[in-house]
Write an enzyme that holds these catalytic residues in place. Structure first.
Site, PDB file in Angstrom:
ATOM      1  N   ASP A   8       6.340  20.315  19.226  1.00  0.00           N
ATOM      2  CA  ASP A   8       6.475  18.860  19.250  1.00  0.00           C
ATOM      3  C   ASP A   8       5.937  18.420  20.610  1.00  0.00           C
ATOM      4  O   ASP A   8       6.640  18.496  21.612  1.00  0.00           O
ATOM      5  CB  ASP A   8       7.944  18.448  19.078  1.00  0.00           C
ATOM      6  CG  ASP A   8       8.115  16.943  19.118  1.00  0.00           C
ATOM      7  OD1 ASP A   8       7.284  16.230  18.525  1.00  0.00           O
ATOM      8  OD2 ASP A   8       9.081  16.475  19.749  1.00  0.00           O
ATOM      9  N   GLU A  68       2.963  18.693  15.359  1.00  0.00           N
ATOM     10  CA  GLU A  68       3.000  17.414  14.673  1.00  0.00           C
ATOM     11  C   GLU A  68       1.814  16.600  15.152  1.00  0.00           C
ATOM     12  O   GLU A  68       1.551  16.518  16.351  1.00  0.00           O
ATOM     13  CB  GLU A  68       4.304  16.672  14.973  1.00  0.00           C
ATOM     14  CG  GLU A  68       4.463  15.409  14.176  1.00  0.00           C
ATOM     15  CD  GLU A  68       5.830  14.777  14.302  1.00  0.00           C
ATOM     16  OE1 GLU A  68       5.914  13.568  14.035  1.00  0.00           O
ATOM     17  OE2 GLU A  68       6.796  15.465  14.650  1.00  0.00           O
ATOM     18  N   ASP A 139      13.607  16.914  20.573  1.00  0.00           N
ATOM     19  CA  ASP A 139      12.328  17.611  20.741  1.00  0.00           C
ATOM     20  C   ASP A 139      12.384  19.019  20.151  1.00  0.00           C
ATOM     21  O   ASP A 139      11.432  19.480  19.528  1.00  0.00           O
ATOM     22  CB  ASP A 139      11.929  17.675  22.219  1.00  0.00           C
ATOM     23  CG  ASP A 139      11.841  16.299  22.846  1.00  0.00           C
ATOM     24  OD1 ASP A 139      11.061  15.480  22.331  1.00  0.00           O
ATOM     25  OD2 ASP A 139      12.552  16.040  23.832  1.00  0.00           O
TER      26      ASP A 139
END
Length: 165
Positions: A8, A68, A139
């Site tokens: 992330d 992502e 996160d």
């Protein structure tokens, strides 16, 4: 056994998670957050992220890396900085000779919860349930969700290839 590193990306905080397929489902190997010092120049922070991710790749030897993909309604400066952190993740994977994939937030949410517009809280709760962990910081939970999403996609690709061959 498939093992993936989920990321992330962020400049201040980059979530990471190593997940593998074990006993018929995803299993957490390790996860956490790489934190860079506030006030440091962007290039220094990106170098720290690269070093941290490279160290994780060497230590845990994933088969591939997933992140992502970024979509922002925030200001352009923040979007550019976070996109650079995502590029650093792709670079770390490429330098290690690993496949790198990106997934949209909707793809990750759908893979983990079955609903592409699930709330962040619902995704975090499902990740904790799937992997048998306590609730985790955003996160870290997001990186775990990306890793689980990629594992599911890899399994589908493996099955499809098996049927074609």
């Amino acid at each position: 056994m498939m093992r993936v590193l989920g990321i992330d990306p962020g400049v201040e905080r980059t979530g990471y998670a190593v997940v593998e397929w074990r006993d018929g489902g995803p299993s957490r190997v390790t996860s956490g957050v790489l934190v860079t010092p506030q006030g440091e120049p962007l290039h220094t922070r990106l170098a720290l992220i690269y070093s941290g991710l490279s160290r994780l790749i060497r230590r845990h030897r994933p088969d591939s890396v997933a992140s992502e993909s970024l979509f922002f309604n925030l200001n352009a400066r923040t979007a550019v900085a976070v996109a650079k952190a995502g590029g650093i993740a792709a670079l770390a994977a490429a330098r290690a000779g690993l496949d790198f994939r990106e997934y949209t937030a909707q793809q990750v949410k759908a893979a983990v919860t079955g609903v592409g517009n699930a709330s962040k809280g619902r995704v975090a709760a499902m990740v904790a349930r799937l992997l048998g962990t306590a609730p985790l910081p955003d996160d870290e939970a997001d990186a775990l969700a990306v890793a689980v999403c990629h594992l599911y996609h890899m399994r589908l690709e493996e099955r499809a290839a098996g049927r074609q061959g």
